[in-house]
Design an enzyme around this catalytic site. Structure first.
Site, mmCIF file in Angstrom:
data_model
loop_
_atom_site.group_PDB
_atom_site.id
_atom_site.type_symbol
_atom_site.label_atom_id
_atom_site.label_comp_id
_atom_site.label_asym_id
_atom_site.label_seq_id
_atom_site.Cartn_x
_atom_site.Cartn_y
_atom_site.Cartn_z
ATOM 1 N N GLU A 92 0.833 -1.199 0.000
ATOM 2 C CA GLU A 92 0.000 0.000 0.000
ATOM 3 C C GLU A 92 0.869 1.250 0.000
ATOM 4 O OE1 GLU A 92 -2.738 0.040 3.265
ATOM 5 O OE2 GLU A 92 -3.658 -1.855 2.681
ATOM 6 N N CYS A 105 3.348 8.608 0.827
ATOM 7 C CA CYS A 105 3.893 7.720 1.849
ATOM 8 C C CYS A 105 4.160 6.371 1.178
ATOM 9 C CB CYS A 105 2.848 7.610 2.954
ATOM 10 S SG CYS A 105 3.282 6.461 4.232
ATOM 11 N N CYS A 112 6.866 -6.439 7.944
ATOM 12 C CA CYS A 112 7.953 -5.846 8.738
ATOM 13 C C CYS A 112 8.299 -6.809 9.858
ATOM 14 C CB CYS A 112 7.492 -4.508 9.322
ATOM 15 S SG CYS A 112 8.760 -3.691 10.306
ATOM 16 N N CYS A 116 6.448 -4.201 16.364
ATOM 17 C CA CYS A 116 5.893 -3.231 17.316
ATOM 18 C C CYS A 116 4.466 -3.650 17.689
ATOM 19 C CB CYS A 116 5.886 -1.834 16.720
ATOM 20 S SG CYS A 116 7.533 -1.298 16.233
ATOM 21 N N CYS A 119 1.233 -2.051 15.947
ATOM 22 C CA CYS A 119 1.257 -1.812 14.500
ATOM 23 C C CYS A 119 0.734 -3.017 13.728
ATOM 24 C CB CYS A 119 2.687 -1.500 14.077
ATOM 25 S SG CYS A 119 2.905 -1.415 12.298
ATOM 26 N N CYS A 334 5.980 5.738 11.970
ATOM 27 C CA CYS A 334 6.450 4.766 11.002
ATOM 28 C C CYS A 334 5.384 3.745 10.672
ATOM 29 C CB CYS A 334 7.709 4.196 11.595
ATOM 30 S SG CYS A 334 7.991 2.519 11.489
HETATM 31 S S1 SF4 Z 1 5.691 0.536 13.488
HETATM 32 FE FE1 SF4 Z 1 7.118 0.485 11.736
HETATM 33 S S2 SF4 Z 1 8.860 -0.683 12.476
HETATM 34 FE FE2 SF4 Z 1 7.180 -1.099 13.904
HETATM 35 S S3 SF4 Z 1 6.267 -3.012 13.120
HETATM 36 FE FE3 SF4 Z 1 5.160 -1.271 12.239
HETATM 37 S S4 SF4 Z 1 6.136 -0.912 10.246
HETATM 38 FE FE4 SF4 Z 1 7.525 -2.156 11.470
#
Ligand code: SF4
Length: 350
Positions: A92, A105, A112, A116, A119, A334
């Site tokens: 995306e 963006c 990833c 986190c 996220c 992020c």
């Molecule tokens: S906040 Fe950024 S670094 Fe953390 S899991 Fe999500 S995409 Fe990855």
């Protein structure tokens, strides 16, 4: 192979010369035509009037496979679009109107591995890095297929850009090339979870200075390690040292993202500790109310709680901005985007 989306003008010209024995009179025309105007056919270019065969050959041999635009959705003041990559994975990207320019963006990975806790992308795990072509292709699509005048690029989509540093650095070089997409480095921002070694490598690898954004999200190692596992190997003190060393451009500051989560990082003493942490840094803080994903155990702050935390930071003289409306969260922290099996119209966390 002539991979135009992976090449700066000079790299393209060199490959063109090797392959066809033709100099920059030809290669510059092709590079500008494709990268600046989004042109596909080369037959109409003046330089090929006497060489239609060569135009056809270049067209056939020039590789352009950044993925296919499969979906776009407008809402909340932004436009999200999905690119399907050659191996059928989806990424995306988000177009955000910012004054007269548009900001894009971009994603740097499929998924990833930073994990986190707040996220959605992190829940996918890392499927793979994007190639330079797939990163640059997102800008190309937004500008030339969707028609947005993209002038800013932020690496805040899916993935941790410093975990795919070589391809990201090459993508920055291609994006910044004045004979191509021509996005000035001062309008490019790389957002990281805080990979200390990666910040140092970015500072060295990047000939010009791009902006740096950091997803901080916690005032202490204890809280940060709980919600961001990467903090265990990249603790706050080491991160601060890396940020102090980062060579900022004039008038630039490090953008700090702080997702405010109820009962996790929103206490008055957290605001104080955070202000002390930031005080030696040239930094701007974006305060983002957590927007819980379905099934998340973490809670959003109440509007009053958010305002109280904001006011405390202001009282401590932190340069802080409210974020969270109209895609603002995307611009402030992020990678907060979803994956192939997630709904495109789901809101970013911020
Ligand atoms: S906040 Fe950024 S670094 Fe953390 S899991 Fe999500 S995409 Fe990855």
């Amino acid at each position: 192979m002539l991979k135009i989306f992976e090449s700066t003008h000079d790299q393209f010209a060199e490959a063109f010369l090797r392959r066809y024995g033709k100099g920059t009179h030809y290669s510059t025309a092709v590079y500008r035509h494709v990268m600046k105007t989004g042109g596909t056919g080369l037959g109409g270019l003046d330089v090929f009037v006497r060489f239609p065969e060569l135009a056809r050959q270049v067209e056939n041999e020039m590789v352009r496979s950044p993925g296919r635009l499969v979906k776009q959705v407008a809402g909340g003041g932004v436009v999200k679009f999905v690119t399907r990559l050659a191996d059928d994975l989806d990424i995306e990207s988000v177009v955000v109107p910012m004054f007269r320019r548009h900001t894009l963006c971009v994603s740097s990975q499929v998924g990833c591995r930073m994990g986190c806790g707040f996220c959605r992308t992190g829940q996918m795990g890392l499927l793979r890095n994007l190639t330079t072509e797939e990163i640059v292709g997102q800008v190309f699509t937004a500008r030339h297929q969707l028609g947005f005048d993209v002038r800013n690029v932020v690496f805040m989509g899916m993935g941790e850009p410093l975990d795919n540093l070589d391809n990201v650095v090459q993508a920055i070089r291609v994006l910044a090339d004045q004979r191509g997409l021509d996005i000035a480095r001062r309008y490019i921002t790389v957002s990281t979870v805080g990979l200390v070694a990666g910040i140092g490598r970015l500072a060295k690898a990047d000939e010009g200075r791009v902006n740096l954004a950091v997803s901080l999200n916690a005032p202490t190692d204890e809280i940060r390690s709980m919600i961001m596992p990467i903090n265990r190997s990249n603790p706050l003190a080491a991160l601060k040292a890396a940020l102090r060393r980062y060579p900022l451009a004039k008038k630039s500051a490090i953008l700090i993202g702080y997702v405010l989560i109820a009962d996790v990082n929103d206490r008055p003493e957290h605001a104080l500790t955070l202000s002390r942490y930031l005080s030696p840094l040239k930094a701007k803080l974006n305060l983002i109310p957590y927007n819980p994903a379905p099934g998340s155990e973490m809670k959003a702050p109440s509007p009053e709680g958010y305002e109280r935390f904001y006011a405390r930071l202001v009282a401590e003289k932190v340069f802080v901005r409210r974020r969270g409306e109209k895609g603002g969260g995307i611009m402030a922290a992020c990678g907060q985007l979803g994956g192939k099996n997630q709904t495109l119209d789901s809101k970013p966390l911020g």
